[in-house]
Enzyme design. Structure first.
Site, PDB file in Angstrom:
ATOM      1  N   GLY A 149       0.824  -1.202   0.000  1.00  0.00           N
ATOM      2  CA  GLY A 149       0.000   0.000   0.000  1.00  0.00           C
ATOM      3  C   GLY A 149       0.858   1.250   0.000  1.00  0.00           C
ATOM      4  O   GLY A 149       2.057   1.214   0.312  1.00  0.00           O
ATOM      5  N   CYS A 150       0.232   2.375  -0.332  1.00  0.00           N
ATOM      6  CA  CYS A 150       0.977   3.632  -0.418  1.00  0.00           C
ATOM      7  C   CYS A 150       1.451   4.112   0.954  1.00  0.00           C
ATOM      8  O   CYS A 150       2.631   4.422   1.151  1.00  0.00           O
ATOM      9  CB  CYS A 150       0.139   4.697  -1.116  1.00  0.00           C
ATOM     10  SG  CYS A 150      -1.536   4.902  -0.455  1.00  0.00           S
ATOM     11  N   TYR A 151       0.554   4.144   1.941  1.00  0.00           N
ATOM     12  CA  TYR A 151       0.953   4.542   3.294  1.00  0.00           C
ATOM     13  C   TYR A 151       1.999   3.582   3.870  1.00  0.00           C
ATOM     14  O   TYR A 151       3.006   4.031   4.439  1.00  0.00           O
ATOM     15  CB  TYR A 151      -0.259   4.591   4.214  1.00  0.00           C
ATOM     16  CG  TYR A 151      -1.158   5.799   4.070  1.00  0.00           C
ATOM     17  CD1 TYR A 151      -0.670   7.100   4.201  1.00  0.00           C
ATOM     18  CD2 TYR A 151      -2.524   5.635   3.826  1.00  0.00           C
ATOM     19  CE1 TYR A 151      -1.511   8.204   4.106  1.00  0.00           C
ATOM     20  CE2 TYR A 151      -3.373   6.740   3.720  1.00  0.00           C
ATOM     21  CZ  TYR A 151      -2.866   8.017   3.862  1.00  0.00           C
ATOM     22  OH  TYR A 151      -3.699   9.103   3.767  1.00  0.00           O
ATOM     23  N   ALA A 154       5.635   4.323   2.392  1.00  0.00           N
ATOM     24  CA  ALA A 154       6.306   5.482   2.982  1.00  0.00           C
ATOM     25  C   ALA A 154       6.704   5.203   4.422  1.00  0.00           C
ATOM     26  O   ALA A 154       7.806   5.558   4.869  1.00  0.00           O
ATOM     27  CB  ALA A 154       5.389   6.702   2.903  1.00  0.00           C
TER      28      ALA A 154
END
Length: 346
Positions: A149-151, A154
């Protein structure tokens, strides 16, 4: 040339895959698939693709997809890969799933956080979590990738180096993350309505976001530590980008120089992680349009905390770019092939 197909080509993730694959030296023009727009030219939905040579959107027919592609990207909402991936895995096609369907090992966790029926256990077991910086060797051998996932991308790239040490206290870690609105997809809703979104910022899914167990699962897999994270996402009125601010309590004295040297050594050979000078303030604009994750460290000696700042483009390193990075590794291509060397600026 590698034959690539994109299921869910009419979403932001699918369109970004098309843009990046059009620049890839080893991949031909991708076939594009949609459950709702069969027979339509993608350029009629996205005029910016007018000059890109693409076939018409095709219906989602698994035998045909498997016959005509070497690798298939699933840029679909949660609940679709659960149905399609087991069928695709019966063929020789490689699968890269950009949804969250295959990320969680526990069927119970998936049902709890995604509110959907999980994939069968065999499919989930086959899926390799595609965070290349930490799972590169597994990705090389995989037939199916659960693209992170994107979160979590990061967060984990910022957090894992410190989590692997004995420097940090075993208590809840705090992740305050802010995302551009493209992370919500292309669907229309009140929450992403211009008048509701502009000149405002809001938290959402507090204590309930489905990326929370993904982050905790990977930390445990990589470190052997069963830890909780307090993850709060926020929506900000911009199109692209994620900034994750991560707060970790130290249990022993560590200097700023030690922290910086350690992070630089961890990511010294990683083509898409850039460690900024200590005390820096990376901005989402500085990675926009790229597959980079920029990380900066801060040490608050008063509170005994390390503050980690991590920024990515949610549509690229958080989705399509990382998917292509995984494809490159799976297929034996140069890992950076087809991915922009310089971010867009301003």
């Amino acid at each position: 040339m590698l034959r690539a197909g994109i299921i869910g080509a009419t979403g932001y993730g699918g369109v970004e895959l098309i843009r990046l694959l059009s620049m890839h030296p080893e991949v031909g023009s991708p076939r594009v698939y949609s459950s709702s727009s069969e027979g339509t030219a993608l350029a009629s939905l996205f005029p910016h693709l007018h000059q890109v040579e693409l076939p018409l959107l095709e219906a989602i027919d698994v035998p045909s997809i498997a016959e005509n592609n070497d690798v298939v990207f699933l840029a679909t909402p949660a609940g679709v890969s659960v149905q399609l991936t087991p069928q695709l895995l019966q063929t020789n096609v490689k699968v890269i799933d950009l949804s969250g369907d295959l990320r969680l090992n526990s069927a119970e966790q998936y049902q709890t956080w995604y509110k959907k029926q999980p994939a069968d256990a065999q499919t989930v077991e086959q899926a390799v979590y595609g965070l290349p910086e930490y799972n590169r060797e597994l990705v090389k051998q995989a037939q199916v990738i659960a693209n992170p996932g994107c979160y979590p991308t990061a967060t984990l790239l910022g957090l894992l180096p410190l989590a692997k040490t004995d420097w940090v206290a075993p208590e809840t870690w705090i992740i305050d993350a802010k995302s551009g609105v493209s992370g919500a997809g292309r669907g229309v809703s009140l929450g992403v309505h211009y008048s509701e979104l502009t000149e405002s910022i809001n938290a959402y899914k507090v204590g309930q976001h489905q990326h929370t167990p993904e982050i905790e699962q990977v930390i445990q897999e990589q470190t052997g530590k069963a830890l909780f994270v307090q993850f709060t996402p926020h929506l900000v009125p911009m199109t692209r980008g994620i900034l994750a601010t991560i707060y970790v309590k130290l249990k022993k004295q560590v200097s700023a120089a030690e922290l910086q040297e350690y992070y630089e050594s961890v990511y010294a050979d990683e083509p898409f992680v850039r460690i900024r000078p200590f005390g820096g303030h990376p901005r989402t604009k500085e990675v926009s349009g790229s597959n980079f994750c920029d990380i900066a460290l801060h040490l608050d000696e008063r509170t005994g905390r390390v503050i980690i700042l991590s920024v990515i483009d949610n549509l690229i390193k958080g989705a399509a770019g990382q998917a292509i990075q995984n494809m490159n590794i799976m297929c034996g291509f140069e890992e950076t092939a087809g991915l922009p060397k310089v971010p867009l600026y301003p």
